[in-house]
Structure formats: structure tokens, C-alpha cells
Scaffold this motif. Sequence first.
Motif, PDB file in Angstrom:
ATOM      1  N   ASP A 278       0.962  -1.146   0.081  1.00  0.00           N
ATOM      2  CA  ASP A 278       0.208  -0.118  -0.223  1.00  0.00           C
ATOM      3  C   ASP A 278       0.814   1.403  -0.045  1.00  0.00           C
ATOM      4  O   ASP A 278       0.587   2.467   0.027  1.00  0.00           O
ATOM      5  CB  ASP A 278      -0.793  -0.053   1.425  1.00  0.00           C
ATOM      6  N   GLU A 279       2.359   1.089  -0.080  1.00  0.00           N
ATOM      7  CA  GLU A 279       3.262   2.466   0.393  1.00  0.00           C
ATOM      8  C   GLU A 279       3.957   2.407  -1.347  1.00  0.00           C
ATOM      9  O   GLU A 279       4.296   1.060  -1.848  1.00  0.00           O
ATOM     10  CB  GLU A 279       3.447   2.063   0.810  1.00  0.00           C
ATOM     11  N   LEU A 280       3.742   3.859  -1.395  1.00  0.00           N
ATOM     12  CA  LEU A 280       4.727   4.396  -2.673  1.00  0.00           C
ATOM     13  C   LEU A 280       5.554   3.898  -2.734  1.00  0.00           C
ATOM     14  O   LEU A 280       6.613   4.649  -1.791  1.00  0.00           O
ATOM     15  CB  LEU A 280       4.787   5.753  -2.541  1.00  0.00           C
ATOM     16  N   PHE A 281       6.567   3.742  -3.534  1.00  0.00           N
ATOM     17  CA  PHE A 281       8.066   2.735  -3.835  1.00  0.00           C
ATOM     18  C   PHE A 281       8.969   3.738  -4.978  1.00  0.00           C
ATOM     19  O   PHE A 281       9.732   3.808  -4.571  1.00  0.00           O
ATOM     20  CB  PHE A 281       7.640   1.464  -4.211  1.00  0.00           C
ATOM     21  N   ALA A 282       7.944   3.647  -5.841  1.00  0.00           N
ATOM     22  CA  ALA A 282       8.899   4.725  -6.749  1.00  0.00           C
ATOM     23  C   ALA A 282       7.901   5.680  -8.024  1.00  0.00           C
ATOM     24  O   ALA A 282       6.917   4.979  -8.102  1.00  0.00           O
ATOM     25  CB  ALA A 282       9.954   3.829  -7.310  1.00  0.00           C
ATOM     26  N   PRO A 303      12.027   8.813  -0.851  1.00  0.00           N
ATOM     27  CA  PRO A 303      10.697   9.348  -0.106  1.00  0.00           C
ATOM     28  C   PRO A 303      10.922  10.815   0.491  1.00  0.00           C
ATOM     29  O   PRO A 303       9.023  11.168   0.272  1.00  0.00           O
ATOM     30  CB  PRO A 303      11.006   8.066   1.496  1.00  0.00           C
ATOM     31  N   ASP A 304      12.019  11.004   0.673  1.00  0.00           N
ATOM     32  CA  ASP A 304      11.822  12.976   0.342  1.00  0.00           C
ATOM     33  C   ASP A 304      11.415  13.795  -0.621  1.00  0.00           C
ATOM     34  O   ASP A 304      10.075  14.661  -0.906  1.00  0.00           O
ATOM     35  CB  ASP A 304      13.263  13.379   1.238  1.00  0.00           C
ATOM     36  N   LYS A 305      11.445  13.153  -2.173  1.00  0.00           N
ATOM     37  CA  LYS A 305      10.778  13.602  -3.114  1.00  0.00           C
ATOM     38  C   LYS A 305       9.638  12.743  -3.861  1.00  0.00           C
ATOM     39  O   LYS A 305       9.338  13.090  -4.855  1.00  0.00           O
ATOM     40  CB  LYS A 305      11.725  12.831  -4.450  1.00  0.00           C
ATOM     41  N   LEU A 306       9.679  11.895  -3.325  1.00  0.00           N
ATOM     42  CA  LEU A 306       7.842  11.271  -3.481  1.00  0.00           C
ATOM     43  C   LEU A 306       6.573  11.731  -2.474  1.00  0.00           C
ATOM     44  O   LEU A 306       5.803  11.664  -3.302  1.00  0.00           O
ATOM     45  CB  LEU A 306       7.696  10.156  -3.914  1.00  0.00           C
ATOM     46  N   GLN A 307       6.502  13.296  -1.566  1.00  0.00           N
ATOM     47  CA  GLN A 307       5.959  13.143  -1.416  1.00  0.00           C
ATOM     48  C   GLN A 307       4.426  14.103  -1.502  1.00  0.00           C
ATOM     49  O   GLN A 307       3.330  14.075  -1.180  1.00  0.00           O
ATOM     50  CB  GLN A 307       6.039  14.608   0.483  1.00  0.00           C
ATOM     51  N   HIS A 308       4.627  14.956  -2.461  1.00  0.00           N
ATOM     52  CA  HIS A 308       3.647  15.603  -3.711  1.00  0.00           C
ATOM     53  C   HIS A 308       3.208  14.760  -4.426  1.00  0.00           C
ATOM     54  O   HIS A 308       2.483  14.856  -5.149  1.00  0.00           O
ATOM     55  CB  HIS A 308       4.888  16.901  -4.197  1.00  0.00           C
ATOM     56  N   VAL A 309       3.592  13.037  -4.496  1.00  0.00           N
ATOM     57  CA  VAL A 309       3.430  12.590  -5.251  1.00  0.00           C
ATOM     58  C   VAL A 309       1.008  11.874  -5.293  1.00  0.00           C
ATOM     59  O   VAL A 309       1.697  11.454  -4.122  1.00  0.00           O
ATOM     60  CB  VAL A 309       3.453  10.955  -5.396  1.00  0.00           C
ATOM     61  N   ILE A 310       0.549  12.070  -5.887  1.00  0.00           N
ATOM     62  CA  ILE A 310      -0.961  12.009  -5.883  1.00  0.00           C
ATOM     63  C   ILE A 310      -0.870  10.457  -5.358  1.00  0.00           C
ATOM     64  O   ILE A 310      -0.301   9.807  -5.872  1.00  0.00           O
ATOM     65  CB  ILE A 310      -1.356  12.075  -7.689  1.00  0.00           C
ATOM     66  N   PRO A 311      -2.284  10.312  -4.309  1.00  0.00           N
ATOM     67  CA  PRO A 311      -2.268   8.933  -4.021  1.00  0.00           C
ATOM     68  C   PRO A 311      -2.882   8.389  -4.554  1.00  0.00           C
ATOM     69  O   PRO A 311      -3.208   8.126  -5.888  1.00  0.00           O
ATOM     70  CB  PRO A 311      -2.924   9.735  -2.590  1.00  0.00           C
TER      71      PRO A 311
END
Length: 311
Positions: A278-282, A303-311
Motif C-alpha cells: 500500500d506504500e509508494l515505492f517509486a 521518499p523525500d522526493k515522493l511527498q507530492h506524488v498523487i495518492p
Amino acid sequence: MTTDTSSLYVEYKPLLSSIAYRMLGSLTDAEDIVQDIFIELETMQTDHILNMKAYLLKMVTNRSINVLKSARKTREVYTGPWLPEPETADAGQTPETAAIQAESVSYALLVLLEQLSPVERAVFILRETLDYDYRDIAELLDKSDANCRKLYSRAKQKVSTAPVPGREERAAAEPPIAVPVESTRVTSDQAKHAEILSRAFMAAANSGDFREFVGMLADDARLYTDGGGKVRSAIFPIIGSHRILAFLQGIAPGNIKPENQLLIDVNGQPGLRLNRGDELFAVLSFQFDSDSRPVRMFMVTNPDKLQHVIP
């Protein structure tokens, strides 16, 4: 005279944020700069400002230059290739997303802009992606028209021939790839090829066999992964389709499953959101050469660069 900061914020925030993001490759830093500018504006006397838009553009451009100068040292000692923060949205061609895509700068171009000095980058972005004339750029940067023309010419030459940052290129230059820089925004052909490649990747994940997907890549394609030392990733670029195949076959069993993928918009071009459970990987995106061959893949796992990625 009281400045209506709220109205100015609503009117100019999208433009200022886009400039800051294209300058810095970081949505987080871009947001911070724009917020700081409007906080400062609330305490300023603005009677002397005749053109508020130009004033705000000058503030955001020069602050971005200063932040970029200080960030250079950090990026030089970064663990592995430094890649920009991806700007993502839902996939699909609604009128709204089509309008966003028309104004987007490709992710691959943002990567290449890392080769420029901060001032070269500012001139290139203002001229090439926002179509500002040299006189306006000169006023924003306190330089002459002639100097801005030279900076732009130099920047365009660098972007057209520069390698992507990577540690092996320090010892041996990467052969230049014919990138169609004259079209800095994402074209319909690029979007079409990116969607085909993304769907081929999803099919490969479904079957567990990436050979057909990798067969679509150029033989000398390169895969750049950015984990930033926060998660396991390849410190060096993975060079050649056979090595990319080995890498994907190696990470797929634990990380890339068919039910955990989503076709999304990455900087105006189709790409992929990859989940681990369920967690964003890439986030995965692609670059094509002038013959529409897939020549580079960019996988952001920091992970610091994926904070704005759409859910």
C-alpha cells in the motif's frame, strides 16, 4: 497604500511556483520560496512598485538562483544521481489535464537543466519555456540584453549535448543523445510513446518477464535511480539494455507487482507510480531521443522526493 496580498497570491502563485520549480527541481523548495515572498510582501511598503508582476518575478527568480547556488554543493556529494522531484497528476486527457500538459516541461529536460549554472538556467527557463523576450529577462536579472543572449545560446548548447549527471561520467563522457530541445514542452508524440512504454512495463510486471519491455529500449539505454541514500538504489547509472533487464528482473519480485502500478502524468507525460503493497515505492518516467527511441529511464525512490506524488 495597503497591498491586497491575498489577491496577488491567487493571481500569481501558479506562475511563481512554476518558475521556482523549474529552477530548483524541487516542489518543496519552490513552495517555500513563494510562501516566503508573500509573507515578506505583507510587511513591505509597495507604493513604489509600478509593475507588481515584474517585481514578483524578479524576486522569485533571484531567490531561486541563490537557493540553487547553495544547493550545488549538496548535490555534488549526493548519494548516486540527483534527480528532480517529479510533478505528478492523474492520467487522462480531460480538458484540464490537457491544458496542464501543454504547459509542462518534460521531466527529462529538468534533469538536463542540472548541467547549467544558476544564471544560465534562469535565462533558459524564462526564454525557452515562458517565451520572455531578452529585454524583460535582462531587467529581471540586472544584465544586458547581449549578455542574456549569450547566456541563452550557451545554455541551449549545453542542454542539447550534455550528459545526465552520474558518477561514471566524471571519468568518461557519456555520448551525446540527440534530444529535441527545440520543443521544451511535452509533445503529443512524446506523450504517446511514453504511454505505450508505460503500458508495456505494466504488462511486463504482470507476466514477470521484462524481456519484451527492455527490447523496446535503445541498446545503449540508461536507467538512473535516485534513492538519495534513504532507500536501496543503484548508486551508478545502469548502462545498456541487458543490464537494465537484469536490474528489473532482480527488483521485480519484491517491489513491482501488477496490482501495485498506476499510470499517472509525470511532468506532462505518461509515467508510472509503483507501489510496494500500500506504500509508494517509486515514480518512473522516460526520455526519448529525436528518433523517438527510449534512451533513458528515471526512477525516483527517495521518499523525500515522493511527498507530492498523487495518492
